[in-house]
Design a protein around this motif. Sequence first.
Motif, PDB file in Angstrom:
ATOM      1  N   ALA A   1       3.038  -3.390  -3.415  1.00 45.18           N
ATOM      2  CA  ALA A   1       3.353  -4.310  -4.514  1.00 45.18           C
ATOM      3  C   ALA A   1       4.692  -3.944  -5.144  1.00 45.18           C
ATOM      4  O   ALA A   1       5.500  -4.826  -5.471  1.00 45.18           O
ATOM      5  N   LYS A   2       4.937  -2.663  -5.291  1.00 42.38           N
ATOM      6  CA  LYS A   2       6.185  -2.199  -5.895  1.00 42.38           C
ATOM      7  C   LYS A   2       7.356  -2.272  -4.920  1.00 42.38           C
ATOM      8  O   LYS A   2       8.401  -2.866  -5.213  1.00 42.38           O
ATOM      9  N   LYS A   3       7.198  -1.660  -3.745  1.00 43.92           N
ATOM     10  CA  LYS A   3       8.326  -1.485  -2.834  1.00 43.92           C
ATOM     11  C   LYS A   3       8.620  -2.710  -1.975  1.00 43.92           C
ATOM     12  O   LYS A   3       9.784  -2.945  -1.614  1.00 43.92           O
ATOM     13  N   ILE A   4       7.608  -3.467  -1.637  1.00 45.56           N
ATOM     14  CA  ILE A   4       7.798  -4.622  -0.754  1.00 45.56           C
ATOM     15  C   ILE A   4       7.961  -5.914  -1.545  1.00 45.56           C
ATOM     16  O   ILE A   4       8.838  -6.727  -1.256  1.00 45.56           O
ATOM     17  N   PHE A   5       7.134  -6.092  -2.574  1.00 45.45           N
ATOM     18  CA  PHE A   5       7.145  -7.353  -3.310  1.00 45.45           C
ATOM     19  C   PHE A   5       7.871  -7.265  -4.653  1.00 45.45           C
ATOM     20  O   PHE A   5       7.989  -8.277  -5.349  1.00 45.45           O
ATOM     21  N   GLY A   6       8.334  -6.081  -5.019  1.00 44.68           N
ATOM     22  CA  GLY A   6       9.132  -5.937  -6.230  1.00 44.68           C
ATOM     23  C   GLY A   6       8.375  -6.155  -7.524  1.00 44.68           C
ATOM     24  O   GLY A   6       8.954  -6.555  -8.537  1.00 44.68           O
ATOM     25  N   VAL A   7       7.084  -5.874  -7.540  1.00 43.69           N
ATOM     26  CA  VAL A   7       6.265  -6.054  -8.743  1.00 43.69           C
ATOM     27  C   VAL A   7       6.377  -4.799  -9.619  1.00 43.69           C
ATOM     28  O   VAL A   7       6.074  -3.694  -9.163  1.00 43.69           O
ATOM     29  N   ASP A   8       6.785  -4.988 -10.848  1.00 46.47           N
ATOM     30  CA  ASP A   8       6.902  -3.878 -11.797  1.00 46.47           C
ATOM     31  C   ASP A   8       5.749  -3.845 -12.797  1.00 46.47           C
ATOM     32  O   ASP A   8       5.453  -2.792 -13.366  1.00 46.47           O
ATOM     33  N   ARG A   9       5.129  -4.994 -13.008  1.00 45.10           N
ATOM     34  CA  ARG A   9       4.063  -5.098 -14.008  1.00 45.10           C
ATOM     35  C   ARG A   9       3.047  -6.123 -13.521  1.00 45.10           C
ATOM     36  O   ARG A   9       3.422  -7.177 -13.011  1.00 45.10           O
ATOM     37  N   ALA A  10       1.764  -5.813 -13.675  1.00 50.48           N
ATOM     38  CA  ALA A  10       0.745  -6.721 -13.142  1.00 50.48           C
ATOM     39  C   ALA A  10      -0.588  -6.528 -13.852  1.00 50.48           C
ATOM     40  O   ALA A  10      -0.893  -5.451 -14.379  1.00 50.48           O
TER      41      ALA A  10
ATOM     42  N   ASP B   1       3.446   7.719   2.070  1.00 51.92           N
ATOM     43  CA  ASP B   1       3.813   6.355   2.447  1.00 51.92           C
ATOM     44  C   ASP B   1       2.562   5.603   2.879  1.00 51.92           C
ATOM     45  O   ASP B   1       1.639   6.191   3.451  1.00 51.92           O
ATOM     46  N   PRO B   2       2.495   4.307   2.625  1.00 47.97           N
ATOM     47  CA  PRO B   2       1.349   3.524   3.102  1.00 47.97           C
ATOM     48  C   PRO B   2       1.329   3.463   4.616  1.00 47.97           C
ATOM     49  O   PRO B   2       2.314   3.808   5.279  1.00 47.97           O
ATOM     50  N   ARG B   3       0.224   3.009   5.162  1.00 45.57           N
ATOM     51  CA  ARG B   3       0.079   2.925   6.607  1.00 45.57           C
ATOM     52  C   ARG B   3       1.164   2.043   7.224  1.00 45.57           C
ATOM     53  O   ARG B   3       1.661   2.307   8.306  1.00 45.57           O
ATOM     54  N   PHE B   4       1.523   0.996   6.508  1.00 50.98           N
ATOM     55  CA  PHE B   4       2.587   0.113   6.971  1.00 50.98           C
ATOM     56  C   PHE B   4       3.418  -0.291   5.769  1.00 50.98           C
ATOM     57  O   PHE B   4       2.887  -0.752   4.773  1.00 50.98           O
ATOM     58  N   LEU B   5       4.731  -0.112   5.868  1.00 53.84           N
ATOM     59  CA  LEU B   5       5.595  -0.456   4.748  1.00 53.84           C
ATOM     60  C   LEU B   5       6.382  -1.721   5.069  1.00 53.84           C
ATOM     61  O   LEU B   5       6.127  -2.794   4.536  1.00 53.84           O
ATOM     62  N   GLY B   6       7.332  -1.638   5.984  1.00 56.27           N
ATOM     63  CA  GLY B   6       8.059  -2.830   6.384  1.00 56.27           C
ATOM     64  C   GLY B   6       9.206  -3.185   5.464  1.00 56.27           C
ATOM     65  O   GLY B   6       9.568  -2.428   4.555  1.00 56.27           O
ATOM     66  N   ALA B   7       9.769  -4.363   5.682  1.00 53.80           N
ATOM     67  CA  ALA B   7      10.944  -4.810   4.927  1.00 53.80           C
ATOM     68  C   ALA B   7      10.536  -5.466   3.617  1.00 53.80           C
ATOM     69  O   ALA B   7       9.405  -5.923   3.454  1.00 53.80           O
TER      70      ALA B   7
END
Length: 238
Positions: free
Chosen positions: A151-160, A219-225
């Motif tokens: 949520a943070k690194k892939i989707f750029g979510v800072d607050r949820a 790191d998560p199992r899969f990170l990606g772009a």
Amino acid sequence: MKWTGWARRLLPSKGTAWLRLPRTRKVQRRTAQAVMALCVLGLLPATWLFVTTDDRIGTVADAPRTRVAMVFGAGLWRGEPSPYLAHRLDAAAELYRTGRIEVVLVTGDNSREEYDEPDAMRAYLKKHGVPGRRIVSDYAGFDTWDSCVRAKKIFGVDRAVLISQGFHIRRAVALCDAAGVSSYGVGVDAVHDATWYYGGAREVFAAGKAAIDSAFQPDPRFLGAREPGVERALASKR
């Protein structure tokens, strides 16, 4: 009385002295102290979860206005959300209808072709009034830590706002905080059936893993772009 072969095997032999209780009071006392110490250590992670998240757990009515909500997967039944997952999605749909959130990030398991939590969650939300353009899918949310990091690194979510059952929501809030997502947890109702009791018992052990994940941040199992899905959804018209 003669014992059959199978019954004789059930009785302790001379080589199983380790099964016998300690005979001296001193050894018994030390054994009891060691067991108590292990119990305390085992409960420390669960205590940490309660202490660090207690002021950020509430109901749908308590949830602060936040642009993004995260719903964690909770299993499918014949391709449809399980009752536990449906309760989570119902809460997200209500938050959207009341204008408390703008986008729903559904995160779950899609590791097998025949098992697709995010798409099932998306379909359910659309049936309950959330537009498809306001739903973003994370197909690699294999566990809570992975979902929070992505949520943070892939989707750029800072607050949820995070949505889950009460037995899981504290762990979700603590892990998302550790991953850099400032969060508030909505604990939805659930029938106290066998699944509920299993989930509560499981959390005692899962709390230990949560503490390790928070400390070492693997790191998560899969990170990606990086994916712009959340950003685009927020920019779309309501």
